[in-house]
Design a protein around this motif. Structure first.
Motif, PDB file in Angstrom:
ATOM      1  N   THR A 101      29.553   9.575  24.055  1.00 20.78           N
ATOM      2  CA  THR A 101      28.662   9.752  22.923  1.00 20.78           C
ATOM      3  C   THR A 101      28.271  11.217  22.822  1.00 20.78           C
ATOM      4  OG1 THR A 101      26.719   9.285  24.287  1.00 20.78           O
ATOM      5  CG2 THR A 101      27.705   7.425  23.112  1.00 20.78           C
ATOM      6  N   ILE A 102      27.771  11.601  21.653  1.00 18.14           N
ATOM      7  CA  ILE A 102      27.312  12.964  21.466  1.00 18.14           C
ATOM      8  C   ILE A 102      26.124  13.220  22.388  1.00 18.14           C
ATOM      9  CG2 ILE A 102      26.521  14.644  19.770  1.00 18.14           C
ATOM     10  CD1 ILE A 102      29.298  13.523  19.270  1.00 18.14           C
ATOM     11  N   GLU A 103      26.117  14.368  23.037  1.00 14.91           N
ATOM     12  CA  GLU A 103      25.027  14.664  23.955  1.00 14.91           C
ATOM     13  C   GLU A 103      23.711  14.754  23.204  1.00 14.91           C
ATOM     14  OE1 GLU A 103      23.678  18.026  27.247  1.00 14.91           O
ATOM     15  OE2 GLU A 103      25.591  18.177  26.210  1.00 14.91           O
ATOM     16  N   ASN A 104      22.659  14.339  23.857  1.00 15.26           N
ATOM     17  CA  ASN A 104      21.322  14.349  23.282  1.00 15.26           C
ATOM     18  C   ASN A 104      20.906  15.783  22.958  1.00 15.26           C
ATOM     19  OD1 ASN A 104      18.648  14.004  22.626  1.00 15.26           O
ATOM     20  ND2 ASN A 104      18.167  12.738  24.398  1.00 15.26           N
ATOM     21  N   PRO A 105      20.599  16.099  21.693  1.00 12.67           N
ATOM     22  CA  PRO A 105      20.160  17.460  21.354  1.00 12.67           C
ATOM     23  C   PRO A 105      18.862  17.846  22.044  1.00 12.67           C
ATOM     24  CG  PRO A 105      20.744  16.212  19.379  1.00 12.67           C
ATOM     25  CD  PRO A 105      20.696  15.244  20.511  1.00 12.67           C
ATOM     26  N   PHE A 106      18.106  16.837  22.501  1.00 19.99           N
ATOM     27  CA  PHE A 106      16.826  17.096  23.148  1.00 19.99           C
ATOM     28  C   PHE A 106      16.929  17.021  24.673  1.00 19.99           C
ATOM     29  CE2 PHE A 106      16.113  14.980  19.048  1.00 19.99           C
ATOM     30  CZ  PHE A 106      15.447  15.991  18.376  1.00 19.99           C
ATOM     31  N   GLY A 135      11.167  14.276  21.702  1.00 16.58           N
ATOM     32  CA  GLY A 135      12.476  14.029  21.110  1.00 16.58           C
ATOM     33  C   GLY A 135      13.324  13.100  21.961  1.00 16.58           C
ATOM     34  N   ARG A 136      13.313  13.307  23.270  1.00 12.49           N
ATOM     35  CA  ARG A 136      14.081  12.427  24.167  1.00 12.49           C
ATOM     36  C   ARG A 136      13.547  11.000  24.112  1.00 12.49           C
ATOM     37  NH1 ARG A 136      13.976  17.218  27.222  1.00 12.49           N
ATOM     38  NH2 ARG A 136      12.114  16.606  28.398  1.00 12.49           N
ATOM     39  N   THR A 137      12.228  10.863  23.982  1.00 10.25           N
ATOM     40  CA  THR A 137      11.641   9.523  23.888  1.00 10.25           C
ATOM     41  C   THR A 137      12.039   8.837  22.590  1.00 10.25           C
ATOM     42  OG1 THR A 137       9.729  10.229  25.211  1.00 10.25           O
ATOM     43  CG2 THR A 137       9.483   8.228  23.898  1.00 10.25           C
ATOM     44  N   LEU A 138      11.994   9.575  21.484  1.00  8.03           N
ATOM     45  CA  LEU A 138      12.337   8.988  20.187  1.00  8.03           C
ATOM     46  C   LEU A 138      13.807   8.593  20.119  1.00  8.03           C
ATOM     47  CD1 LEU A 138      10.368  11.358  17.751  1.00  8.03           C
ATOM     48  CD2 LEU A 138       9.670   9.129  18.648  1.00  8.03           C
ATOM     49  N   VAL A 139      14.665   9.415  20.694  1.00  4.06           N
ATOM     50  CA  VAL A 139      16.101   9.128  20.659  1.00  4.06           C
ATOM     51  C   VAL A 139      16.459   7.972  21.584  1.00  4.06           C
ATOM     52  CG1 VAL A 139      18.352  10.073  21.318  1.00  4.06           C
ATOM     53  CG2 VAL A 139      16.825  11.414  19.899  1.00  4.06           C
ATOM     54  N   SER A 140      15.677   7.790  22.649  1.00  9.08           N
ATOM     55  CA  SER A 140      16.008   6.755  23.634  1.00  9.08           C
ATOM     56  C   SER A 140      15.913   5.351  23.049  1.00  9.08           C
ATOM     57  CB  SER A 140      15.082   6.875  24.849  1.00  9.08           C
ATOM     58  OG  SER A 140      13.731   6.608  24.486  1.00  9.08           O
ATOM     59  N   VAL A 141      15.113   5.176  21.999  1.00  7.34           N
ATOM     60  CA  VAL A 141      15.003   3.869  21.336  1.00  7.34           C
ATOM     61  C   VAL A 141      16.073   3.803  20.251  1.00  7.34           C
ATOM     62  CG1 VAL A 141      13.506   2.285  20.083  1.00  7.34           C
ATOM     63  CG2 VAL A 141      12.525   3.855  21.770  1.00  7.34           C
ATOM     64  N   GLY A 142      17.071   2.970  20.463  1.00  8.64           N
ATOM     65  CA  GLY A 142      18.198   2.918  19.530  1.00  8.64           C
ATOM     66  C   GLY A 142      19.102   4.124  19.679  1.00  8.64           C
ATOM     67  N   LYS A 143      19.368   4.514  20.909  1.00 12.89           N
ATOM     68  CA  LYS A 143      20.110   5.745  21.173  1.00 12.89           C
ATOM     69  C   LYS A 143      21.490   5.740  20.534  1.00 12.89           C
ATOM     70  CE  LYS A 143      21.577   8.767  24.958  1.00 12.89           C
ATOM     71  NZ  LYS A 143      21.576   8.979  26.426  1.00 12.89           N
ATOM     72  N   THR A 144      22.158   4.589  20.533  1.00 14.67           N
ATOM     73  CA  THR A 144      23.505   4.528  19.973  1.00 14.67           C
ATOM     74  C   THR A 144      23.497   4.724  18.462  1.00 14.67           C
ATOM     75  OG1 THR A 144      24.002   2.926  21.712  1.00 14.67           O
ATOM     76  CG2 THR A 144      25.641   3.200  19.997  1.00 14.67           C
ATOM     77  N   TYR A 145      22.361   4.440  17.820  1.00 15.26           N
ATOM     78  CA  TYR A 145      22.253   4.699  16.381  1.00 15.26           C
ATOM     79  C   TYR A 145      22.093   6.193  16.129  1.00 15.26           C
ATOM     80  CZ  TYR A 145      20.483   4.744  11.608  1.00 15.26           C
ATOM     81  OH  TYR A 145      20.303   5.017  10.272  1.00 15.26           O
ATOM     82  N   TRP A 146      21.154   6.818  16.832  1.00 18.25           N
ATOM     83  CA  TRP A 146      20.890   8.244  16.608  1.00 18.25           C
ATOM     84  C   TRP A 146      22.015   9.114  17.146  1.00 18.25           C
ATOM     85  CZ3 TRP A 146      17.266   8.107  13.228  1.00 18.25           C
ATOM     86  CH2 TRP A 146      16.199   7.217  13.329  1.00 18.25           C
ATOM     87  N   LEU A 147      22.607   8.715  18.268  1.00 21.66           N
ATOM     88  CA  LEU A 147      23.688   9.481  18.890  1.00 21.66           C
ATOM     89  C   LEU A 147      24.913   8.577  18.988  1.00 21.66           C
ATOM     90  CD1 LEU A 147      21.613  11.116  21.770  1.00 21.66           C
ATOM     91  CD2 LEU A 147      22.120  12.068  19.512  1.00 21.66           C
ATOM     92  N   PHE A 153      14.124  17.908  15.259  1.00 21.72           N
ATOM     93  CA  PHE A 153      12.941  17.227  15.785  1.00 21.72           C
ATOM     94  C   PHE A 153      12.063  16.683  14.667  1.00 21.72           C
ATOM     95  CE2 PHE A 153       8.429  17.375  16.949  1.00 21.72           C
ATOM     96  CZ  PHE A 153       8.421  16.452  17.978  1.00 21.72           C
ATOM     97  N   GLN A 154      11.754  17.513  13.680  1.00 26.12           N
ATOM     98  CA  GLN A 154      10.843  17.084  12.619  1.00 26.12           C
ATOM     99  C   GLN A 154      11.445  15.966  11.769  1.00 26.12           C
ATOM    100  OE1 GLN A 154      11.229  20.162  13.596  1.00 26.12           O
ATOM    101  NE2 GLN A 154       9.198  21.048  13.869  1.00 26.12           N
ATOM    102  N   ASN A 155      12.754  16.002  11.534  1.00 26.19           N
ATOM    103  CA  ASN A 155      13.371  14.940  10.743  1.00 26.19           C
ATOM    104  C   ASN A 155      13.423  13.630  11.516  1.00 26.19           C
ATOM    105  OD1 ASN A 155      14.731  15.798   7.963  1.00 26.19           O
ATOM    106  ND2 ASN A 155      14.797  17.567   9.324  1.00 26.19           N
ATOM    107  N   LEU A 156      13.677  13.715  12.813  1.00 29.05           N
ATOM    108  CA  LEU A 156      13.645  12.503  13.632  1.00 29.05           C
ATOM    109  C   LEU A 156      12.227  11.955  13.704  1.00 29.05           C
ATOM    110  CD1 LEU A 156      15.122  10.534  15.529  1.00 29.05           C
ATOM    111  CD2 LEU A 156      14.612  12.118  17.405  1.00 29.05           C
ATOM    112  N   ALA A 157      11.247  12.849  13.838  1.00 24.88           N
ATOM    113  CA  ALA A 157       9.848  12.413  13.880  1.00 24.88           C
ATOM    114  C   ALA A 157       9.443  11.758  12.563  1.00 24.88           C
ATOM    115  CB  ALA A 157       8.941  13.608  14.179  1.00 24.88           C
ATOM    116  N   PHE A 158       9.900  12.327  11.446  1.00 25.95           N
ATOM    117  CA  PHE A 158       9.564  11.725  10.152  1.00 25.95           C
ATOM    118  C   PHE A 158      10.206  10.352   9.998  1.00 25.95           C
ATOM    119  CE2 PHE A 158      10.715  11.200   5.577  1.00 25.95           C
ATOM    120  CZ  PHE A 158       9.449  10.856   5.142  1.00 25.95           C
ATOM    121  N   ALA A 159      11.432  10.207  10.494  1.00 23.11           N
ATOM    122  CA  ALA A 159      12.092   8.900  10.425  1.00 23.11           C
ATOM    123  C   ALA A 159      11.280   7.849  11.176  1.00 23.11           C
ATOM    124  CB  ALA A 159      13.508   8.993  10.990  1.00 23.11           C
ATOM    125  N   TRP A 160      10.820   8.197  12.378  1.00 24.00           N
ATOM    126  CA  TRP A 160      10.023   7.248  13.146  1.00 24.00           C
ATOM    127  C   TRP A 160       8.659   7.020  12.513  1.00 24.00           C
ATOM    128  CZ3 TRP A 160      11.276   3.587  16.185  1.00 24.00           C
ATOM    129  CH2 TRP A 160      12.438   3.668  16.956  1.00 24.00           C
TER     130      TRP A 160
END
Length: 245
Positions: free
Chosen positions: A189-194, A209-221, A84-91
């Motif tokens: 695709t890999i299941e959403n960790p969130f 986390g689900r909101t952040l991953v939903s934007v560009g989901k194919t990139y993150w997952l 979560f924190q690494n994804l948040a830092f990326a955004w």
């Protein structure tokens, strides 16, 4: 949709400047951002001294303080590889890159307009009647400034790609390390960790986390094929380090 399509095609660095790992590079980038945002505190303290700030300057300093707080929250988790924190830092870094570019452009345009308003200084006539050099020097200064702005912007974009690539690898490693890894049979695709029911999907962190991953989901997952390619790359790199050792 155009933004999402472009996001899927972004370069994905595997090292930082070809010399260090993505984790080390991300830590260095985070520290540089930390020093940059500390200036926001000093900017707000300037108000106490009676210094007049414009609305643009005040908004920049307030934003810097908010970003500093978020960065302080995420920074310790880079080495821990917390999803979560690494994804948040990326955004945070993605948003900060665009915000920083907007403010830099605004200040640069204001500076150039101020120079145009002042105009070149009239030099005193001389016996040699040589043409004034103010216009030439002004053009050189403008060209140099624009070159530096473009150069630093390109460096900033590369840093953004490094941070994004590291966050993506953290998500992949988290799913690889989960013995109960699940695959979405429809999208392959890999299941959403969130996702709801996952360890990282509970509470407010799961929602964000689900909101952040939903934007560009194919990139993150990424798809299973991309996941396998990433795994082979990591294994070959590990074998290379073992051989060197």
């Amino acid at each position: 949709m155009a933004f999402l399509t472009g996001l899927l095609r972004l370069p994905r660095p595997t090292t930082f400047c070809g010399l260090m790992s993505l984790q080390t590079g991300t830590e260095l980038i985070a520290l540089s951002l930390l020093f940059n945002k500390v200036t926001g505190l000093y900017g707000l303290l300037a108000i106490l001294t009676g210094y007049d700030l414009s609305i643009v300057q005040l908004s920049l300093y307030v934003y810097s303080v908010v970003a500093l707080g978020l960065l302080a929250y995420c920074l310790p988790h880079i080495r821990k590889q917390t999803p979560f924190q690494n994804l948040a830092f990326a955004w945070l870094y993605i948003i900060d890159t665009f915000v920083n570019t907007a403010y830099t452009t605004l200040f640069a345009v204001s500076w150039f307009l101020a120079l145009e308003a002042v105009g070149p200084k009239q030099s005193e006539p001389t016996e040699t009647d040589e043409p004034p050099m103010g216009g030439v020097m002004g053009a050189i200064d403008t060209t140099t400034s624009m070159t530096l702005i473009v150069l630093f912007s390109l460096i900033r974009i590369y840093f953004m790609l490094v941070v994004m690539a590291y966050a993506r690898s953290v998500l992949l490693q988290y799913r690889e390390g989960n013995s109960q890894q699940a695959i979405d049979s429809e999208s392959q695709t890999i299941e959403n960790p969130f996702a709801v029911g996952m360890p990282e999907g509970d509470g407010w962190k799961g929602k964000i986390g689900r909101t952040l991953v939903s934007v560009g989901k194919t990139y993150w997952l990424p798809s299973l094929a991309e996941r396998d390619e990433w795994a082979r790359s990591m294994n070959s790199r590990f074998r290379g380090k073992t051989a060197v050792a």
